[in-house]
Design an enzyme around this catalytic site. Structure first.
Site, PDB file in Angstrom:
ATOM      1  N   GLU A  95      -2.751  -4.811  13.234  1.00  0.00           N
ATOM      2  CA  GLU A  95      -1.386  -5.193  14.046  1.00  0.00           C
ATOM      3  C   GLU A  95      -2.387  -5.552  15.506  1.00  0.00           C
ATOM      4  OE1 GLU A  95       2.560  -5.089  14.002  1.00  0.00           O
ATOM      5  OE2 GLU A  95       2.299  -4.348  15.925  1.00  0.00           O
ATOM      6  N   TYR A 115       9.764  -8.095  19.746  1.00  0.00           N
ATOM      7  CA  TYR A 115       9.162  -9.018  21.170  1.00  0.00           C
ATOM      8  C   TYR A 115       9.244  -9.865  21.286  1.00  0.00           C
ATOM      9  CZ  TYR A 115       6.751  -4.281  21.294  1.00  0.00           C
ATOM     10  OH  TYR A 115       6.269  -2.548  21.088  1.00  0.00           O
ATOM     11  N   ASP A 130       7.215   0.489   3.387  1.00  0.00           N
ATOM     12  CA  ASP A 130       8.151   1.388   3.435  1.00  0.00           C
ATOM     13  C   ASP A 130       9.711   0.755   4.245  1.00  0.00           C
ATOM     14  OD1 ASP A 130       7.296   2.208   6.704  1.00  0.00           O
ATOM     15  OD2 ASP A 130       6.715   0.302   5.856  1.00  0.00           O
ATOM     16  N   PHE A 134       0.784  -1.355  -0.117  1.00  0.00           N
ATOM     17  CA  PHE A 134       0.025  -0.183  -0.312  1.00  0.00           C
ATOM     18  C   PHE A 134       0.506   1.345   0.050  1.00  0.00           C
ATOM     19  CE2 PHE A 134      -4.227  -1.360   0.212  1.00  0.00           C
ATOM     20  CZ  PHE A 134      -3.862  -2.815   1.111  1.00  0.00           C
ATOM     21  N   HIS A 150       7.682 -10.283  15.154  1.00  0.00           N
ATOM     22  CA  HIS A 150       7.908  -9.181  15.724  1.00  0.00           C
ATOM     23  C   HIS A 150       8.927  -8.717  16.026  1.00  0.00           C
ATOM     24  CE1 HIS A 150       7.652  -4.535  16.269  1.00  0.00           C
ATOM     25  NE2 HIS A 150       6.950  -4.407  15.574  1.00  0.00           N
ATOM     26  N   ASP A 160       4.512  -4.640   4.356  1.00  0.00           N
ATOM     27  CA  ASP A 160       4.204  -3.308   4.306  1.00  0.00           C
ATOM     28  C   ASP A 160       5.583  -2.200   3.043  1.00  0.00           C
ATOM     29  OD1 ASP A 160       4.552  -2.213   7.758  1.00  0.00           O
ATOM     30  OD2 ASP A 160       2.831  -3.149   6.435  1.00  0.00           O
ATOM     31  N   TYR A 220       4.041   7.883   0.737  1.00  0.00           N
ATOM     32  CA  TYR A 220       4.587   6.356   0.713  1.00  0.00           C
ATOM     33  C   TYR A 220       4.359   6.021  -0.290  1.00  0.00           C
ATOM     34  CZ  TYR A 220       4.302   5.531   5.890  1.00  0.00           C
ATOM     35  OH  TYR A 220       4.467   5.585   7.100  1.00  0.00           O
ATOM     36  N   ASP A 245      13.753  -4.976  12.138  1.00  0.00           N
ATOM     37  CA  ASP A 245      14.229  -2.716  12.438  1.00  0.00           C
ATOM     38  C   ASP A 245      15.805  -2.821  12.399  1.00  0.00           C
ATOM     39  OD1 ASP A 245      12.841  -0.524  15.202  1.00  0.00           O
ATOM     40  OD2 ASP A 245      14.249  -0.624  12.900  1.00  0.00           O
TER      41      ASP A 245
END
Lengths: 391, 331
Positions: free
Chosen positions: B282, B215, B192, B100, B212, B190, B105, B305
């Site tokens: 999420e 976590y 980005d 998207f 994720h 995603d 974006y 990340d």
């Protein structure tokens, strides 16, 4: 005469009056029929146009529709407490739990039965357990079935398929709710090798004839065994094989694959993942059908070429599973011989174990055939589970 | 006479309806559903590869490799890429990707597509679906053979939360409308983000989730689940397996459709109650993955990340955040 004669109009008028009293609710019958037809059509249309039905129609046209391989449909699990899986602390670090093609290897500690039971129960999973009890081997049925009642797929629907040449000798074992037994006829071959190999043919034929369509999964087991601990839905997947207890730690060159290139079951020396046991395998019905048909046809080709694979149907099973990777592999917990191999620490549970064949009735030789216990003394070694080549 | 005739026709209608229904049910079972085989059909080209070692001398990888419901957790070292290639290549699969690119974006699309062309499902047919409110802003990125891109005009919203929540609806409608004729598997990613290392058929499964990165080493009480009981995304204290990232999920179309639709319905229910979950879709995704467990889980290699230092337990980062501070100028 003139008095009794009525005009046609009068006659019709009288008939009309007496035949069907024109009540107001009669007028509603015709539109209500139309409404009913419309309702039926709407229901059918909904069935076709909804996503589930649309998928079916889509498969008609496109031909590339995909059915979920593991048949785990959408399942909503009830909220039940269980410990959190720890991403940095694997429960088993002494054994491989995932094959290089990402199929789980099922060991005690790797799975949570509560979660799995709910997953499979919500789809009303039915499991078929096939077993062949030919000639004297009917004597193993009682212990097999009794222990299966205790440990095999508890809480799920089970159909035992007992292939035998002696239907009267099948023992009456009390079965729990949702579990039943079906007896199917099999031919009593003279050679035990032929008895073993005919299983592939019979299974593929039974599957084709639809006998085995009442179940979602098929588990094919040897009869001279007993269930010693939990064997549940953790084993179920489209295609599974079990690690042979004699070879689970050995290099592939030591596997007793068929090594002669003339046989259909030939596997070269530098190939092979595991040595799977012919005594415990299974999967979804279409997959088991595919496997048994392929093995049977390979055995026919071998017979036409005057060759018999070194471990008969087990050799062909290994060839099949090498080139059609199983989606789950069961650890030797699911195929063990405690008498021959003891209880090593790597096995936290012994679930499906060999029964001692030193039974005096088995030793008695049959008329016109090889004694059933002759596998013990045969040059190849001491039968299936007993072929431990020193671990 | 009339009544009798009407009764007869009523009976006939019922019979016709019942027989049509019976026919429909039996046809459903007969339909030769084209079956997607899991295994390699042609053995000749199987290359040599080392035998899997069953008994381990030392700990192989620090990461868990199997969930308690026996779904594989995919990370470097757990699979043989060549072997999987041999298994999946003959199946002639088409893999779809939805991204998207709304509002600003759109500027991430170029890097995303360029890196995907380098690392995502090399050698397979791929179809990118770029949902955007501004089709003109989507750059033309050269694609390899068998790889296509479709731009799907989507209505924009003023708040980014709204955009995020509408994704589930858009994806489920897209699957029902178009994707089911074009792809076998679909990934929802995603935009980005950037591919940094190979992403291959090891990720394919019925219903796939990714852990994720923030976590995976944390007890479930600290997961940022939605904790208000009024929300449909509510997760109680003793619940939860992993915290999955909303930036990566996917699977087979039928399962994915049910999943995204379920999430969308839950989001609508919350909206009707005037509540928005803590982490928007999420949160709903995580709620749904507890009751509809994924059949395959991707380790944080597949959703990283870059601002975090790479830990020793993760050998190969494959898909990670694009440094939004103009870091791409450096490359």
């Amino acid at each position: 005469m003139a008095k009794t004669q009525k005009t046609d109009d009068q006659v019709w008028g009288e008939l009309a009056v007496t035949a069907v009293p024109r009540k107001p609710n009669c007028r509603l019958l015709r539109p209500s029929i139309l409404l009913l037809m419309a309702l039926v059509l709407v229901l059918l249309g909904y069935g076709i146009l909804s996503p589930g039905g649309g998928r079916m129609l889509g498969s008609l046209g496109a031909g590339t529709a995909v059915r979920e391989p593991d048949r785990l449909q959408v399942v909503t699990l009830s909220r039940k407490a269980y410990p959190q899986p720890k991403a940095l602390t694997p429960p088993r670090t002494d054994v491989l739990v995932l094959t290089p093609w990402l199929a789980p290897i099922v060991w005690e500690g790797t799975f949570n039965s509560d979660i799995l039971n709910v997953q499979f129960q919500l789809q009303n999973t039915t499991v078929g357990l096939t077993v062949f009890a030919i000639k004297k081997y009917v004597v193993f049925l009682k212990l097999f079935l009794e222990t299966a009642e205790k440990h095999f797929m508890a809480g799920h629907r089970v159909i035992y398929y007992v292939f035998t040449d002696r239907p009267d000798a099948v023992p009456r074992v009390a079965l729990g709710p949702g579990r039943r037994l079906q007896v199917l006829r099999a031919r009593p071959f003279a050679r035990w090798q032929d008895v073993s190999m005919q299983r592939m043919q019979m299974l593929s034929e039974a599957a084709e004839q639809g006998f085995l369509r009442e179940v979602d999964y098929l588990v094919c087991a040897d009869v001279d065994m007993q269930f010693h601990d939990h064997v549940g839905v953790e084993i179920l997947s489209p295609l599974f094989g079990t690690l042979h207890p004699g070879f689970y730690g050995r290099p592939r060159e030591a596997f007793t694959y068929e090594r002669r290139p003339q046989s259909q079951a030939h596997i070269p020396w530098d190939e092979g993942d595991f040595y799977y046991s012919g005594a415990f395998f299974g999967g979804s019905v279409p997959e088991v059908q595919r496997l048994t048909k392929a093995c049977h046809q390979a055995m026919l080709a071998d017979r036409a070429n005057g060759i018999e694979a070194v471990w008969q149907d087990e050799s062909h099973l290994n060839k099949y599973l090498l080139y059609h990777k199983p989606t789950k592999v069961l650890s030797p917990e699911y195929m063990w011989d405690q008498q021959l191999l003891g209880w090593p620490s790597v096995l936290r549970k012994l679930r499906f174990v060999a029964v001692s064949k030193n039974h005096p009735e088995i030793r008695k030789s049959e008329s016109g055939g090889q004694p059933a216990g002759s596998r013990e003394g045969s040059p190849e070694g001491a039968g299936r589970a007993g072929r431990a080549v020193g671990n | 006479m009339h009544r009798k005739r009407l009764a007869w026709s009523l009976g006939l209608c019922l019979l016709a309806g019942a027989s049509l229904w019976v026919l429909w049910v039996s046809v459903q079972n007969w339909l030769p559903v084209s079956y997607l085989p899991y295994y390699l059909p042609c053995p000749e080209v199987l290359s040599q590869y080392p035998q899997p070692k069953l008994l381990l001398e030392h700990r192989p990888t620090e990461l868990l490799t199997l969930t308690p419901w026996l779904a594989p957790i995919v990370s470097e070292g757990t699979f043989d890429p060549e072997l999987l290639q041999h298994i999946y290549q003959p199946l002639n699969l088409t893999i779809g990707v939805t991204v998207f690119a709304m509002g600003k974006y759109t500027r991430f699309v170029q890097r995303f597509l360029e890196s995907a062309e380098k690392f995502f499902m090399r050698g397979y047919r791929v179809h990118y679906y770029v949902f955007t409110h501004d089709p003109a802003a989507i750059p033309r990125v050269p694609l390899g053979p068998g790889r296509h891109l479709s731009v799907i005009p989507t209505q924009g919203h003023s708040h980014w939360e709204e955009i995020s929540m509408r994704r589930m609806e858009a994806i489920s409608r897209h699957i029902a409308g178009r994707a089911h004729g074009e792809v076998d598997y679909l990934f929802c990613l995603d935009v980005d983000m950037v591919f940094r290392n190979p992403w291959g058929p090891e990720t394919l499964g019925d219903l796939v989730a990714a852990i994720h990165p923030g976590y995976y080493a944390v007890p479930r009480q600290q997961f940022p689940y939605e904790r208000r009981p009024v929300s449909t995304a509510f997760v109680a204290d003793g619940e939860g397996d992993f915290y999955y990232g909303g930036a990566v999920f996917g699977g087979q179309l039928a399962r994915l459709y049910e999943f995204t639709r379920g999430c969308h319905m839950a989001i609508l229910a919350d909206k009707a109650n005037g509540i928005m979950a803590a982490w928007q879709e999420e949160s709903h995704l995580n709620r749904r993955f507890i009751s509809h467990k994924p059949s395959k889980v991707l380790s944080p290699e597949y959703l990283w990340d870059d601002r975090k230092p790479q830990p020793p337990s993760l050998k190969l980062i494959r898909f990670s955040t694009l440094d939004k501070d103009g870091g791409w100028l450096r490359n």
